[in-house]
Design a protein around this motif. Structure first.
Motif, PDB file in Angstrom:
ATOM      1  N   UNK A   1       1.100  -1.151  -0.059  1.00  0.00           N
ATOM      2  CA  UNK A   1      -0.031   0.137   0.286  1.00  0.00           C
ATOM      3  C   UNK A   1       0.808   1.475  -0.315  1.00  0.00           C
ATOM      4  N   UNK A   2       2.088   0.988   0.897  1.00  0.00           N
ATOM      5  CA  UNK A   2       2.687   2.241   0.923  1.00  0.00           C
ATOM      6  C   UNK A   2       3.339   2.517  -0.450  1.00  0.00           C
ATOM      7  N   UNK A   3       3.937   1.535  -0.943  1.00  0.00           N
ATOM      8  CA  UNK A   3       4.354   1.237  -2.743  1.00  0.00           C
ATOM      9  C   UNK A   3       3.279   2.007  -3.481  1.00  0.00           C
ATOM     10  N   UNK A   4       2.093   1.723  -3.203  1.00  0.00           N
ATOM     11  CA  UNK A   4       1.184   2.768  -4.367  1.00  0.00           C
ATOM     12  C   UNK A   4       0.675   3.427  -3.686  1.00  0.00           C
ATOM     13  N   UNK A   5       0.486   4.245  -2.214  1.00  0.00           N
ATOM     14  CA  UNK A   5       1.090   5.692  -2.096  1.00  0.00           C
ATOM     15  C   UNK A   5       2.224   5.690  -2.943  1.00  0.00           C
ATOM     16  N   UNK A   6       3.421   5.620  -2.867  1.00  0.00           N
ATOM     17  CA  UNK A   6       4.917   6.566  -3.539  1.00  0.00           C
ATOM     18  C   UNK A   6       4.508   6.310  -5.398  1.00  0.00           C
ATOM     19  N   UNK A   7       4.541   5.181  -5.481  1.00  0.00           N
ATOM     20  CA  UNK A   7       4.406   5.401  -7.116  1.00  0.00           C
ATOM     21  C   UNK A   7       3.589   6.362  -7.563  1.00  0.00           C
TER      22      UNK A   7
ATOM     23  N   UNK B   1      -0.884  14.353  -2.857  1.00  0.00           N
ATOM     24  CA  UNK B   1       0.471  14.712  -2.316  1.00  0.00           C
ATOM     25  C   UNK B   1       1.532  15.634  -3.170  1.00  0.00           C
ATOM     26  N   UNK B   2       1.388  14.627  -4.454  1.00  0.00           N
ATOM     27  CA  UNK B   2       2.170  15.332  -6.018  1.00  0.00           C
ATOM     28  C   UNK B   2       1.740  16.444  -6.121  1.00  0.00           C
ATOM     29  N   UNK B   3       0.723  16.757  -6.407  1.00  0.00           N
ATOM     30  CA  UNK B   3      -0.165  18.130  -7.122  1.00  0.00           C
ATOM     31  C   UNK B   3      -0.134  19.036  -5.581  1.00  0.00           C
ATOM     32  N   UNK B   4      -0.067  18.610  -4.728  1.00  0.00           N
ATOM     33  CA  UNK B   4       0.350  19.925  -3.377  1.00  0.00           C
ATOM     34  C   UNK B   4       2.214  20.778  -3.627  1.00  0.00           C
ATOM     35  N   UNK B   5       2.384  19.424  -3.524  1.00  0.00           N
ATOM     36  CA  UNK B   5       4.205  19.514  -3.615  1.00  0.00           C
ATOM     37  C   UNK B   5       4.957  19.869  -4.988  1.00  0.00           C
TER      38      UNK B   5
END
Lengths: 103, 177, 629
Positions: free
Chosen positions: C424-430, C524-528
């Motif tokens: 799941x963490x991997x999915x988030x990171x991906x 998160x990607x969008x935010x950062x």
């Protein structure tokens, strides 16, 4: 006449030829000495053939004769060439094949 | 016939000794003819007249003539005789004489050791020589033919007068010098 | 049907032979037609084969054809025989179909390259070797293909061999995969010693009877085979070669280092499932390796700045998912993820290649930007690929396969909550790094001038792959939605079905959590990187975070670790033995003979008289022997 007496004569002739090869420095004399040695060998062959009354000794002498003839023709041609190129007939000066390796 | 053999043997040996001690090449060649004639007499005494004839014709005739031609072409006259005299020091004879004497001694011992038989006095039939030459020795005759051919071609090739040509090793050596 | 089976690997081989023997005399057009043509014909043949296979399934579930006997020594027989079952068919389809698209793309991509023929020859040879690898009926033949793809990978990574770094990358890939290959070879030897055969069907049949479950022997065999797969598929700790392998041309990265060759390890594990199932311990190891890999590579992908390195790390990470699925016993889920991943990762690499080509070989993503309007085709296709990689729910192929892997990571026999959590963490990171990549490359302001838009040869493969990235997932739906299982029905003729744990939690909750993780990653990607870029700038002030970033950037410092552990001790030892102790014996012999030569060469003084005297002394000696003896 004993059979070994002929062989002794042949041995003496051979050794004399060998002595000539060893002592002389002139190539022509060396060639002459070689002829003497070949001749001595022929004497031994003919003597052996005569001892048994067979023609083989004489046949061998014929081969030696032919060999001596070709040997002399090539040898003398070499003498001519050596003299032409080195202006000497001294075998002790014809030592270019000496191995000069330094260790 | 025995006397003929012993006399001719002595003549041949004496003539051979003269051959290897002469200074002049032509003198040596003349003694060589005498030596060949002596050997031819030995053959005759052994009952081999055919090879005696060949000895005279080919050795004393043809080969000696070749030598004489070469001596003439190289013009080996008085200078070479003087040269030979300088080379023929007694000390050069000592070592080879000892060695050859040892060899002769060994040969004599070996020859007399094996016992002996009297030589038969009859002549080997001349007809037998060509019959065996072209019978059992025919391959050797063929090979001798090759040898003579090679000798002729080799002599013609080597003896040709061409401009001085050195082997590549010698050439490098010369350049280095 | 079986008679034409050999045509599929033979066609690329013919292409290779033509191009390598006569390549320099052919025009670029002819080279492109031959190079891409043979693979396209092979793809058509494969599709035809697949249709036949699905309509009239063969007996025993496989087409088998023996071409000739390869070797026969004592009781070891090995024939050159091909075998196509459902598992091979999936791989065959991906290799030939994606391979054909990549070949067509390459015809446009490489058009300015000098070594056009060499490129296509190597690519064809690769396709041939890969097809032999997946079609092999016995493990020896498979090993031939296995080494063949390794060789082609080496040749193509170092394709631009004038640059030293490329050659070093090629060498590194070759050496590191060699570690795995050696382990695999030892595993094969052990298998042969135990079973007396290397035919895959016989192994599958004989293994359960011959081996005791969980015995140390089967464990070591399975571990060795797994090591082979880990080397080829770039799993931790043998993963360091793949990011460097991006030195090759982009189509090579797409074909070899994303879609096909790196999945050979997955194929090997799936193919030898009979062996692996006998050792639950190794299955657990496989799952753990996969989980660790996906996390390690995912973290590294987050901070990379080279577009191809991001994709490379993401490939490693996705391969980790496949190993995780295989490890927990969800065989068909692993193969399904391979299937969808091949499309979208090939697409991403090809699109990245198009971007790099249009920007004068610029690799850094922070020098790109604003390409949304300038390269619309590339943008939309890249978007499709990236969405699939991030596994956006329902509309992408990646969602269906990854969701299945996530679900089985918990619920399958070998699954556990911890594995699920890592996945799941991997999915988030991906999702996060994919969003970062998209935003930085295609939005914002343009930083590099766009020279030329890619031609039609390059855009058509992109469009086809983009379509497949979207629709390829529809052949397999989760159990609680629609319940379409076309893919697993086919594959499960070969691979064992998943045994689920009891009691199973509701699948819908897990899907919801996965969706939330994915979307939060995207946000998160969008935010950062879009909404509030000052946060990243602020983080750059914190030393701890910068250190972490550098740690990730260097790929968890594996390279440095190996350098300290292996390279430097080796260099040290070789330095110690610079004089070569053993060589002393030989130099001693040599100098002894030189000394003897010096002594004996005195006798060669060039004087005839000396020689005659020597002969004379010899005669005297021999005659003297007559008296003594």
């Amino acid at each position: 006449m004993q059979s070994y007496s002929v062989l002794v004569v042949a041995a003496i002739l051979f050794v004399l030829g060998l002595l000539g090869v060893l002592t002389r420095r002139n190539i022509i004399f060396i060639l002459i000495s070689i002829e003497i040695m070949l001749n001595a060998a022929g004497v031994a062959f003919v003597a052996a053939g005569a001892r048994w009354g067979q023609p083989d000794g004489q046949v061998m002498f014929l081969f030696i004769l032919a060999m001596a003839a070709s040997e002399v023709s090539v040898g003398l041609a070499l003498v001519m060439q050596v003299y032409h190129q080195h202006k000497t007939l001294d075998v002790s000066k014809l030592n270019n094949l000496k191995d000069d390796i330094e260790v | 016939m025995n006397y003929l053999f012993y006399i001719s043997s002595i003549v041949a040996i004496a003539a051979t000794v003269m051959v290897i001690t002469r200074h002049q090449p032509v003198h040596a060649l003349l003694y060589l003819v005498v030596s060949f004639l002596g050997v031819a007499m030995i053959f005759l005494s052994l009952g081999a007249p055919f090879v005696a004839t060949l000895e005279i014709i080919l050795y004393a005739g043809a080969i000696i003539v070749l030598f004489i031609f070469v001596v003439m072409m190289l013009n080996l006259g008085r200078e070479s005789a003087i040269q030979e005299r300088q080379w023929m020091q007694p000390k050069t004879w000592i070592g080879p004489s000892i060695l050859t004497a040892i060899l002769l001694g060994e040969l004599l011992v070996l020859l007399t050791m094996g016992g002996s038989a009297p030589m038969p006095q009859q002549t080997v039939d001349l007809k037998k020589i060509p019959l065996s030459l072209y019978g059992e020795y025919v391959i050797a005759v063929e090979l001798t033919g090759f040898l003579l051919m090679a000798g002729i071609v080799g002599a013609a090739h080597i003896g040709r007068h061409k401009k001085k040509y050195l082997h590549r090793f010698l050439k490098q050596e010369e350049e280095a010098v | 049907m079986q008679e034409v089976l050999f045509l599929i690997p033979a066609l690329p081989l013919v292409g290779f032979l033509i191009l390598s023997l006569a390549g320099r005399h052919l025009s670029k057009q002819v080279i492109a037609v031959v190079g891409a043509g043979v693979v396209c014909i092979a793809a058509i043949a494969t599709i035809w084969l697949g249709i036949n296979f699905l309509q009239i399934p063969p007996e025993n579930g496989a087409y088998t054809v023996t071409l000739w006997r390869w070797m026969s020594v004592a009781n070891f027989n090995c024939s050159f025989s091909l075998r196509v079952d459902a598992l091979s068919l999936v791989f065959l389809f991906v290799i030939t179909f994606v391979g054909a698209l990549i070949h067509i793309y390459s015809a446009g991509f490489m058009k300015h390259d000098r070594d056009y023929a060499r490129f296509f020859a190597s690519m064809n040879l690769f396709v041939c070797a890969m097809l032999i690898l997946v079609m092999a009926d016995n493990l020896v033949l498979m090993y031939l293909g296995w080494e063949g793809v390794g060789l082609c990978s080496y040749l193509l990574i170092g394709f631009w061999y004038e640059t030293t770094a490329n050659v070093q990358a090629a060498n590194k890939a070759f050496y590191i995969t060699r570690i795995g290959d050696t382990a695999m070879a030892i595993g094969l030897f052990l298998l042969f010693r135990e079973l007396g055969t290397l035919d895959i069907p016989s192994i599958q049949n004989a293994a359960p009877e011959h081996f005791v479950k969980n015995s140390s022997l089967i464990t070591s065999i399975a571990l060795l085979l797994l090591a082979g797969g880990m080397g080829k598929s770039a799993q931790v700790p043998l993963q360091t070669w793949l990011p460097d392998a991006m030195a090759g041309p982009s189509p090579v990265s797409a074909l070899i280092h994303a879609a096909t060759m790196v999945t050979a390890g997955v194929y090997l594990v799936a193919r030898m499932h009979g062996v692996f199932q006998l050792s639950p311990f190794v299955m657990n190891i496989t799952a753990i390796v996969g989980a660790v890999t996906l996390l390690v590579a995912g973290c590294s992908a987050m901070v990379q700045t080279d577009i191809k390195r991001i994709l490379a790390y993401s490939t490693i990470s996705q391969l980790g998912y496949m190993f995780l699925a295989l490890g927990v016993g969800a065989w068909s889920a692993g193969i399904f993820h391979f299937f969808t991943h091949a499309f979208f990762k090939a697409l991403l690499f090809l699109a990245a290649g198009a971007v790099i080509e249009s920007l004068h070989h610029e690799h850094g993503i922070f020098k790109m930007g604003g390409l949304k309007n300038k390269l619309p085709v590339v943008f939309y296709t890249f978007l499709a690929g990236a969405a699939a990689l991030a596994a956006l729910p329902l509309v992408t192929a990646g969602f269906f396969s990854k969701d299945q892997v996530l679900w089985y990571a918990w619920s399958a026999e070998g699954g556990s909550p911890l594995l699920w959590l890592i996945a799941l963490a991997g999915a988030f990171i991906t999702a996060f790094y994919t969003t970062r990549l998209m935003l930085v490359v295609f939005w914002g302001e343009a930083k590099t001038h766009v020279s030329e838009a890619p031609g039609r040869l390059m855009t058509w493969p992109l469009i086809i792959l983009a379509l497949l990235s979207v629709v390829a997932g529809f052949i397999e739906w989760p159990h609680n939605l629609l319940h379409v299982t076309l893919f697993s029905d086919v594959v499960q003729k070969v691979l064992p079905p998943v045994t689920e744990k009891e009691p199973i939690p509701s699948e819908a909750i897990f899907q919801l959590i996965a969706v939330v993780a994915t979307l939060s990653g995207v946000y998160t990607g969008y935010l950062l990187y879009k909404k509030n870029t000052s946060i990243v700038a602020k983080w750059k002030q914190v030393p701890a975070l910068v250190g972490l970033r550098n740690f990730f950037f260097s790929g968890w410092r594996f390279d440095q670790l190996y350098h300290t552990l292996f390279v430097r001790p080796f260099v040290f030892v070789t330095n110690l033995n610079k004089q070569d102790v053993i060589d002393k014996i030989y130099t001693g012999i040599v100098s002894m003979f030189q000394w003897l030569n010096g002594i004996f060469s005195v006798s060669q003084d060039g004087s005839v008289r000396t020689y005659v005297i020597s002969v004379l002394i010899g005669i005297i000696f021999i005659l003297a022997l007559q008296f003594i003896l």
